[in-house]
Design an enzyme around this catalytic site. Sequence first.
Site, PDB file in Angstrom:
ATOM      1  N   HIS A  29      -8.971 -17.366  31.377  1.00  0.00           N
ATOM      2  CA  HIS A  29     -10.185 -18.169  31.406  1.00  0.00           C
ATOM      3  C   HIS A  29     -10.539 -18.675  30.011  1.00  0.00           C
ATOM      4  CE1 HIS A  29     -11.017 -16.917  35.599  1.00  0.00           C
ATOM      5  NE2 HIS A  29     -10.205 -15.941  35.212  1.00  0.00           N
TER       6      HIS A  29
ATOM      7  N   GLU B  94       6.514  -8.293  11.330  1.00  0.00           N
ATOM      8  CA  GLU B  94       7.048  -7.844  10.039  1.00  0.00           C
ATOM      9  C   GLU B  94       8.569  -7.763  10.052  1.00  0.00           C
ATOM     10  OE1 GLU B  94       5.276  -4.197   8.672  1.00  0.00           O
ATOM     11  OE2 GLU B  94       3.621  -5.256   7.724  1.00  0.00           O
TER      12      GLU B  94
ATOM     13  N   LYS C 176      -1.009  -7.730  -2.095  1.00  0.00           N
ATOM     14  CA  LYS C 176      -1.352  -6.458  -2.748  1.00  0.00           C
ATOM     15  C   LYS C 176      -1.362  -6.622  -4.259  1.00  0.00           C
ATOM     16  CE  LYS C 176       0.458  -3.306   0.787  1.00  0.00           C
ATOM     17  NZ  LYS C 176       1.459  -2.280   1.089  1.00  0.00           N
TER      18      LYS C 176
HETATM   19  O1  PA5 Z   1       4.810  -2.091   7.416  1.00  0.00           O
HETATM   20  C1  PA5 Z   1       4.261  -1.958   6.341  1.00  0.00           C
HETATM   21  O2  PA5 Z   1       4.872  -1.675   5.323  1.00  0.00           O
HETATM   22  C2  PA5 Z   1       2.776  -2.045   6.193  1.00  0.00           C
HETATM   23  O3  PA5 Z   1       2.099  -2.652   7.222  1.00  0.00           O
HETATM   24  C3  PA5 Z   1       2.309  -0.637   6.047  1.00  0.00           C
HETATM   25  O4  PA5 Z   1       2.468   0.049   7.261  1.00  0.00           O
HETATM   26  C4  PA5 Z   1       0.884  -0.552   5.578  1.00  0.00           C
HETATM   27  O5  PA5 Z   1       0.727  -1.334   4.433  1.00  0.00           O
HETATM   28  C5  PA5 Z   1       0.509   0.885   5.278  1.00  0.00           C
HETATM   29  O6  PA5 Z   1       1.348   1.408   4.315  1.00  0.00           O
HETATM   30  P1  PA5 Z   1       1.268   2.906   3.862  1.00  0.00           P
HETATM   31  O7  PA5 Z   1       1.610   3.759   5.011  1.00  0.00           O
HETATM   32  O8  PA5 Z   1       2.242   3.032   2.747  1.00  0.00           O
HETATM   33  O9  PA5 Z   1      -0.157   3.157   3.396  1.00  0.00           O
END
Ligand code: PA5
Length: 441
Positions: A305, A284, A418
């Site tokens: 393996h 990310e 989303k």
């Molecule tokens: O890094 C990110 O933004 C995402 O992977 C979030 O961690 C994930 O979507 C969870 O988000 P939230 O804590 O707002 O529910």
Amino acid sequence: MLNLDLTKLEGFIPQDYLSQRMAGLEKAASMLANHDGPGGDFTGWVYLPRDYDKEEFARIQAAAKKIQQQSQVLVVIGIGGSYLGARAVIDLLASPNYNLKKKDTPDILFAGNGLSTDALLETIALIGDRDFSVNVISKSGTTTEPAVAFRIFKALLEEKYGKEGARERIYATTDKARGALKGLADAEGYEEFVVPDDVGGRFSVLTAVGLLPIAVAGIDIEELMGGAAQAMTELSVGGAENPAWQYAAARHALYQGGKKVELLACYEPCFRFFAEWWKQLYGESEGKEGKGLFPASVEFTADLHSMGQYIQEGERLMFETVVQFAPKGEFIIPNDPENVDGLNFLSGKPLAFVAQQAMRAVILAHVDGGVPNVRIEMPALSAKTAGYLIYFFEYVCGLSGYLLEVNPFNQPGVEAYKVNMYALLGKPGYEEQKKALEERL
Ligand code: PA5
């Protein structure tokens, strides 16, 4: 505490790869320290091991004790950065077999990290008629997967203990002011913990997000923070001797030299979810604007393996980063007077010796096959070691993102699915998108 071996990069990257990047690293370290680079509003994690909220930390410890006394199971609801850190540390320090062990701390079950009906039903069945508590974690407070799971487990708690009783067993970790979960927690009077504004999900393991479930599992969170604080102090001293600078420079040089995949490898099965946490952290942070190393992971020797074939002879697009821990215990390979299996040449040797030779053999084979190797050597696993390693990877990630000239602290790409999902599910306000998407499907 951490020893970085970069000798097996020789021949793969220019000898002056570090000096070439010193100016970039100085700038990157300064932007992290002063919070004034791209995404600087989300660099609260840099001094977190020193500046964390001590009053909240004490409440986390008290809540963990209460959960341990009240419940045989803790259901931890969260996804992505609100899930992987706790899971990683619990697996790493308390074992992937934690729930199977005889212990005086509750089982930990994770929910809300997907949308599988069968997984949900299994979690409910695993709780059975045991006493349980819930820690719901969501920074935004609006993420669909944990929100749906929380609705379900809240109803189960209220059915079992009544509204008042359920309130005593629900812990909400979310934003201090915003989001549906915050509103719900305020309205219902749940105990609340805060995800700091300046710490993004994937950097939040050392906040209440990770610390409450980790403490419930009986792990010493003071030691964990202590390890991170040691890393923070040591890595804040910039220069060519700094292992974070060296590693960030090496990764960048390898990437620029055509390596597109970083394969994180470990010889400890308990590391699997730590690697999942690491993948989110780097994927990310770096994967944007058409750039970034693809973070992948393997578990050795098992994957030698299976994936071993590709690593040795497939596309030459990867380098390997091996994390090696000193063993905590010892097991001596027994002698067999009949020696039918021909293994007596190993009799009396510690299993760790075999593992060490396997690792050395693999490194040389892979290097010979065109896979450069980085080795991170750590002492035996402990809360302190884990804290140190967490901070080390976070800090390298920040430096690496800035060397790559991206904002390492946003994740615009996570939003695309989303929006589509909200539209397809018929969420109010998404009517137009729903129509357009349905036509395409
Ligand atoms: O890094 C990110 O933004 C995402 O992977 C979030 O961690 C994930 O979507 C969870 O988000 P939230 O804590 O707002 O529910």
